[in-house]
Design a protein around this motif. Structure first.
Motif, PDB file in Angstrom:
ATOM      1  N   ASP A  25       0.371  -1.135   0.031  1.00 19.06           N
ATOM      2  CA  ASP A  25       0.237  -0.388   0.145  1.00 19.06           C
ATOM      3  C   ASP A  25       0.978   1.122  -0.049  1.00 19.06           C
ATOM      4  OD1 ASP A  25      -2.077  -1.822   0.484  1.00 19.06           O
ATOM      5  OD2 ASP A  25      -2.901  -1.464   2.284  1.00 19.06           O
ATOM      6  N   GLY A  26       0.593   2.266  -0.474  1.00 23.60           N
ATOM      7  CA  GLY A  26       1.522   3.880  -0.919  1.00 23.60           C
ATOM      8  C   GLY A  26       2.810   3.504  -1.689  1.00 23.60           C
ATOM      9  N   ALA A  27       2.542   2.432  -2.587  1.00 17.42           N
ATOM     10  CA  ALA A  27       3.618   2.177  -3.180  1.00 17.42           C
ATOM     11  C   ALA A  27       3.655   2.849  -4.157  1.00 17.42           C
ATOM     12  CB  ALA A  27       4.079   0.287  -4.211  1.00 17.42           C
ATOM     13  N   GLN A  28       3.974   3.647  -5.565  1.00 20.82           N
ATOM     14  CA  GLN A  28       3.713   4.261  -7.068  1.00 20.82           C
ATOM     15  C   GLN A  28       3.723   3.082  -8.022  1.00 20.82           C
ATOM     16  OE1 GLN A  28       6.044   8.035  -6.771  1.00 20.82           O
ATOM     17  NE2 GLN A  28       5.006   8.566  -4.922  1.00 20.82           N
ATOM     18  N   PRO A  29       3.352   2.654  -8.646  1.00 15.92           N
ATOM     19  CA  PRO A  29       3.376   1.689  -9.707  1.00 15.92           C
ATOM     20  C   PRO A  29       4.211   2.141 -10.606  1.00 15.92           C
ATOM     21  CG  PRO A  29       1.121   1.024  -9.360  1.00 15.92           C
ATOM     22  CD  PRO A  29       1.739   2.170  -7.659  1.00 15.92           C
ATOM     23  N   GLU A  30       3.606   3.216 -11.404  1.00 18.34           N
ATOM     24  CA  GLU A  30       4.347   3.837 -12.505  1.00 18.34           C
ATOM     25  C   GLU A  30       6.125   4.194 -12.092  1.00 18.34           C
ATOM     26  OE1 GLU A  30       3.025   7.463  -9.413  1.00 18.34           O
ATOM     27  OE2 GLU A  30       2.207   5.606  -9.972  1.00 18.34           O
ATOM     28  N   ARG A  31       6.594   3.766 -11.111  1.00 17.86           N
ATOM     29  CA  ARG A  31       7.798   3.782 -10.533  1.00 17.86           C
ATOM     30  C   ARG A  31       8.644   2.323 -10.198  1.00 17.86           C
ATOM     31  NH1 ARG A  31       9.823   7.636  -5.731  1.00 17.86           N
ATOM     32  NH2 ARG A  31      11.613   7.124  -7.332  1.00 17.86           N
ATOM     33  N   LEU A  32       7.719   1.456 -10.714  1.00 19.48           N
ATOM     34  CA  LEU A  32       8.017  -0.100 -10.050  1.00 19.48           C
ATOM     35  C   LEU A  32       8.865  -0.034 -11.542  1.00 19.48           C
ATOM     36  CD1 LEU A  32       5.546  -1.348  -8.248  1.00 19.48           C
ATOM     37  CD2 LEU A  32       7.646  -0.250  -7.072  1.00 19.48           C
ATOM     38  N   ARG A  33       9.361  -0.760 -11.164  1.00 19.89           N
ATOM     39  CA  ARG A  33      10.323  -2.157 -12.665  1.00 19.89           C
ATOM     40  C   ARG A  33      10.347  -3.477 -11.984  1.00 19.89           C
ATOM     41  NH1 ARG A  33       8.982   1.975 -14.233  1.00 19.89           N
ATOM     42  NH2 ARG A  33      10.264   3.368 -15.121  1.00 19.89           N
ATOM     43  N   VAL A  34      11.180  -4.336 -12.907  1.00 22.34           N
ATOM     44  CA  VAL A  34      11.010  -5.937 -13.018  1.00 22.34           C
ATOM     45  C   VAL A  34      12.263  -5.567 -13.515  1.00 22.34           C
ATOM     46  CG1 VAL A  34      10.886  -8.163 -13.670  1.00 22.34           C
ATOM     47  CG2 VAL A  34       8.557  -6.990 -12.714  1.00 22.34           C
ATOM     48  N   VAL A  35      13.431  -6.506 -13.096  1.00 21.58           N
ATOM     49  CA  VAL A  35      14.777  -6.678 -13.944  1.00 21.58           C
ATOM     50  C   VAL A  35      15.610  -7.661 -13.204  1.00 21.58           C
ATOM     51  CG1 VAL A  35      16.848  -5.445 -13.493  1.00 21.58           C
ATOM     52  CG2 VAL A  35      15.831  -4.324 -13.039  1.00 21.58           C
TER      53      VAL A  35
END
Length: 60
Positions: A25-35
């Motif tokens: 909760d509270g994460a900003q999905p637009e800033r997430l990445r999978v590497v």
């Protein structure tokens, strides 16, 4: 890319690994990445990829 070096659909599925991930909760999905990366037998990185996991329309 030379078609002789491309993986077939069945070969691609053998090399794919999926894992469920919980987005806090509270994460900003637009800033997430999978590497992901591939290493050779000596532990050297031979390929790497990064994908954009930005928020999808209508989704969280």
């Amino acid at each position: 890319m030379d078609k002789r070096n491309q993986l077939s659909n069945s070969e691609q599925k053998r090399w794919m690994e999926t894992r469920p991930m919980r987005i806090p909760d509270g994460a900003q999905p637009e800033r997430l990445r999978v590497v992901g990366w591939v290493q050779d037998a000596q532990g050297r990185v031979v390929a790497a990829a990064q994908s954009d996991c930005g928020a999808q329309p209508g989704g969280r």
